[in-house]
Design an enzyme around this catalytic site. Sequence first.
Site, short mmCIF file in Angstrom:
data_model
loop_
_atom_site.label_atom_id
_atom_site.label_comp_id
_atom_site.label_asym_id
_atom_site.label_seq_id
_atom_site.Cartn_x
_atom_site.Cartn_y
_atom_site.Cartn_z
N GLY A 176 0.79 -1.24 0.00
CA GLY A 176 0.00 0.00 0.00
C GLY A 176 0.81 1.28 0.00
N THR A 177 1.99 1.24 -0.63
CA THR A 177 2.76 2.49 -0.67
C THR A 177 2.10 3.51 -1.60
OG1 THR A 177 4.28 1.65 -2.37
CG2 THR A 177 4.95 1.39 -0.07
N ASN A 178 1.49 3.04 -2.68
CA ASN A 178 0.73 3.98 -3.53
C ASN A 178 -0.46 4.53 -2.75
OD1 ASN A 178 1.61 4.21 -6.54
ND2 ASN A 178 1.95 2.06 -6.00
N MET B 16 -4.53 -7.52 -6.33
CA MET B 16 -4.01 -8.65 -7.10
C MET B 16 -5.07 -9.67 -7.49
SD MET B 16 -0.97 -7.68 -7.48
CE MET B 16 -0.12 -9.11 -8.17
N ILE C 273 -8.28 -10.52 -10.23
CA ILE C 273 -8.88 -10.10 -11.50
C ILE C 273 -10.36 -9.85 -11.27
CG2 ILE C 273 -9.43 -10.84 -13.85
CD1 ILE C 273 -6.81 -12.47 -13.76
N LEU C 274 -10.83 -8.70 -11.67
CA LEU C 274 -12.24 -8.34 -11.48
C LEU C 274 -13.06 -8.84 -12.66
CD1 LEU C 274 -11.81 -4.67 -10.20
CD2 LEU C 274 -12.28 -6.73 -8.85
N ASN D 49 -6.46 1.82 -12.72
CA ASN D 49 -5.46 0.85 -12.25
C ASN D 49 -4.08 1.40 -12.57
OD1 ASN D 49 -4.40 -1.67 -11.29
ND2 ASN D 49 -4.10 -2.30 -13.42
N HIS E 31 -0.27 -0.14 -13.43
CA HIS E 31 0.42 -1.37 -13.78
C HIS E 31 1.91 -1.07 -13.94
CE1 HIS E 31 0.99 -5.38 -15.37
NE2 HIS E 31 1.77 -4.83 -16.30
#
Length: 202
Positions: free
Chosen positions: A8-10, A86, A88-89, A103, A105
């Site tokens: 969770g650094t972003n 991580m 897939i939706l 998102n 990437h």
Amino acid sequence: MVLISGSGTNLQVIIDQCADGEIPGRVVGVISNEPSARGLERSAHAGIPGVVIDHRDHKTRNDFEVALGRQIDSYKPDLVILAGFMRILGNNLVRRYRGRMLNIHPSLLPDYPGLNTHERAVADRIAEHGATVHFVIPQLDAGPIVVQGRVQVHPSDTPAALAQRVHEVEYQIYPQAIRWFAQGRLTLQDNCACLDGVPIRL
Ligand code: GRF
């Protein structure tokens, strides 16, 4: 609202920039599919509700997705931010939040979709690598691109060293994209990401 699976650094950068007004918005909630995600400590520390929806508690991918969708909907978010999420939706959720889900990437898409991007970039000895912010569509790691950040790949780079430099770029470009969205400047029109109504060309 931010979806995470890990460190969770972003997320932290987004929380910080919302707090100091650089992003005109607030993180209404954080959802993690991993109970041990370090990002949940970050949200708790910031006083932001954090919820775990563990995919392993659900029999099918669809069950997980329904539970996740209900939780997201309950926050009525303007924007859903995938930040190291991580899983897939499925199509239902992605379609429901079309134009309202971003998102990040860790590659210069369309190069290196999928996992282990830094390892592959080093193995291929490419000259340039980076990160991409894009709108989410049903196809994995695809979708109209909003912004990319580039780093040079050094001959002596390890995947870990390269990942660290790419992260630094992520901390610039993800808040920028979110700021644009929060300001009402970033939109998805047809299949095109637009800034101030003008298609973004890279
Ligand atoms: C980032 O490299 C992002 O590009 C990818 O997952 C990583 C998340 O890192 N989708 P963090 O959890 O924000 O530290």
